[in-house]
Design an enzyme around this catalytic site. Structure first.
Site, PDB file in Angstrom:
ATOM      1  N   GLY A 180       0.967  -1.430   0.143  1.00 18.78           N
ATOM      2  CA  GLY A 180       0.139   0.445  -0.161  1.00 18.78           C
ATOM      3  C   GLY A 180       0.915   1.033  -0.248  1.00 18.78           C
ATOM      4  O   GLY A 180       2.036   1.057   0.039  1.00 18.78           O
TER       5      GLY A 180
ATOM      6  N   ARG B 184     -11.655   4.170   4.492  1.00 21.16           N
ATOM      7  CA  ARG B 184     -12.962   4.402   4.782  1.00 21.16           C
ATOM      8  C   ARG B 184     -13.022   4.430   3.436  1.00 21.16           C
ATOM      9  O   ARG B 184     -12.582   5.391   2.983  1.00 21.16           O
ATOM     10  CB  ARG B 184     -12.863   5.348   5.815  1.00 21.16           C
ATOM     11  CG  ARG B 184     -14.301   6.020   6.055  1.00 21.16           C
ATOM     12  CD  ARG B 184     -14.026   7.078   7.594  1.00 21.16           C
ATOM     13  NE  ARG B 184     -12.464   8.082   6.899  1.00 21.16           N
ATOM     14  CZ  ARG B 184     -12.958   8.537   8.060  1.00 21.16           C
ATOM     15  NH1 ARG B 184     -13.732   8.968   9.097  1.00 21.16           N
ATOM     16  NH2 ARG B 184     -11.403   9.781   7.728  1.00 21.16           N
TER      17      ARG B 184
ATOM     18  N   ARG C  91       2.701  17.005  13.662  1.00 20.74           N
ATOM     19  CA  ARG C  91       1.607  17.416  12.941  1.00 20.74           C
ATOM     20  C   ARG C  91       1.228  18.773  14.505  1.00 20.74           C
ATOM     21  O   ARG C  91       1.519  19.907  13.626  1.00 20.74           O
ATOM     22  CB  ARG C  91       0.213  16.797  12.783  1.00 20.74           C
ATOM     23  CG  ARG C  91       0.586  16.420  11.895  1.00 20.74           C
ATOM     24  CD  ARG C  91      -1.771  15.408  11.144  1.00 20.74           C
ATOM     25  NE  ARG C  91      -1.357  15.027  10.119  1.00 20.74           N
ATOM     26  CZ  ARG C  91      -2.305  14.038  10.264  1.00 20.74           C
ATOM     27  NH1 ARG C  91      -2.867  13.478  11.177  1.00 20.74           N
ATOM     28  NH2 ARG C  91      -2.156  13.638   8.942  1.00 20.74           N
TER      29      ARG C  91
ATOM     30  N   HIS D 242      -6.290   8.947  18.418  1.00 23.75           N
ATOM     31  CA  HIS D 242      -5.329   9.601  16.757  1.00 23.75           C
ATOM     32  C   HIS D 242      -6.707   9.940  16.082  1.00 23.75           C
ATOM     33  O   HIS D 242      -7.591   9.141  15.348  1.00 23.75           O
ATOM     34  CB  HIS D 242      -4.733   8.290  15.808  1.00 23.75           C
ATOM     35  CG  HIS D 242      -4.909   8.550  14.670  1.00 23.75           C
ATOM     36  ND1 HIS D 242      -3.600   9.854  13.988  1.00 23.75           N
ATOM     37  CD2 HIS D 242      -5.080   7.958  13.932  1.00 23.75           C
ATOM     38  CE1 HIS D 242      -3.686   9.995  13.052  1.00 23.75           C
ATOM     39  NE2 HIS D 242      -3.861   9.049  12.387  1.00 23.75           N
TER      40      HIS D 242
END
Length: 329
Positions: free
Chosen positions: A15, A95, A165, A190
């Site tokens: 992936g 998703r 982040r 998360h």
């Protein structure tokens, strides 16, 4: 004398995140520049996925990494996880349009129950497991509960992407380098409910909270920017954040294995009851790491605003946990 190779399993290896991850692991960025690795790569038993995995392996071969001591392709976790020292569980049901995280829970519960059982059966008893595939905290909880013979503290979830982040947003706001920021960490899940906390953070000994001194920015800009960054990247790029997720996974495992040198980092770990988080909830905490172990940093005061934020992310995690409890037998 050369070190014995460490066996590293990566799921979802063909992936996007796998592609951003494997070359860096083979180059020694995760376990050290003197640590040989054997990659045990798992993909779904679908012909297309296995073919794609072979292609990735051809590219890894073509890099001629000196530390790569072996590489295997697998379609079954029972063989992929044999004797592994580190397992990066990246592959998860993605998703789709209109899907909520809840819809993902049952699809992923099957995957992570099977993988937890396989780790329980065949992995090293000291295996370090990092779950990257979302919903990461609950997937890690499922894997942990499916592996009763392994120490529960061996199972972790990735909050490091939220942590990184948050660091970059604080660096941009203050105009200071990322490397100068200390004692910033992230509580909880998360997900957009995570709570990035800079109340105790410092830059060159100065309080970040005092430097910024803007509660409105914290609540209305900083927390939503960090919490919804993944969605913003999908919107901009048309694909989910893969390279930054891979980078966070490398940071998480590197610090866990090699130590954080006293620096506070964020890991999703099964709670021992610290900070009033119920036992076994897979929750982001401030930790330091040394000698292959992590330790929660205690003593940070939780004010009313922070407790409210922590309770929101805890409630979400407890709802997710309740949603999969019946699948765990």
């Amino acid at each position: 004398m050369a070190k014995a190779p460490m066996r590293v399993a990566v799921t979802g290896a063909a992936g996007q995140i796998g592609y951003a991850l494997l070359f860096r692991i083979a180059a020694g960025e995760m376990l050290g520049k003197d640590q040989p690795v054997i990659l045990q790569l798992l993909e779904i038993p679908d012909e297309k996925a296995q073919k794609a995995l072979k292609g990735v392996m051809m590219e890894i071969e073509d890099c001629a990494f000196p530390l790569l001591a072996g590489m295997e392709a697998h379609a079954d976790p029972m063989t992929a996880f044999k004797d592994v020292d580190v397992a990066l569980l990246v592959g998860a049901r993605p998703r789709g349009p209109g899907m909520e995280r809840k819809d993902l829970l049952s699809a992923n519960a099957q995957i992570f129950t099977a993988q937890g059982k396989a780790l329980n059966a065949v992995a090293s008893r000291n295996v370090k497991v990092l779950v990257v595939g979302n919903p990461a905290n609950t997937n890690a909880y499922i894997a942990m509960k499916s592996a009763p013979d392994l120490p529960r503290e061996n199972f972790t979830a990735m909050l490091r992407l939220d942590h990184n982040r948050a660091l970059s947003q604080i660096a941009a706001k203050t105009g200071k380098p990322v490397s100068s920021i200390e004692k910033l960490f992230v509580w909880g899940n998360h997900s957009p409910t995570m709570y990035a906390d800079y109340r105790y953070a410092t830059i060159d000994g100065q309080s970040v909270k005092d430097m910024i001194n803007d509660p409105v920015w914290n609540n209305d800009v900083f927390l939503p920017t960090v919490g919804k960054r993944g969605a913003a990247i999908i919107e901009a790029r048309g694909l989910s954040s893969a390279a930054s997720a891979a980078n966070a996974a490398i940071d998480h495992v590197r610090d866990w294995v090699l130590g954080s040198n006293g620096k506070i980092v964020t890991m999703g770990i099964p709670s021992n009851g610290d900070y009033e988080i119920p036992q076994d909830v897979m929750f982001g905490f401030p930790v330091t790491t040394a000698n292959g172990k992590y330790e929660v940093v205690k003593g940070f005061e939780v004010d009313a605003y922070s407790r409210e934020k922590i309770n929101i992310t805890l409630k979400e995690l407890e709802e997710e946990r309740a949603g999969v409890q019946h699948l765990l037998g």
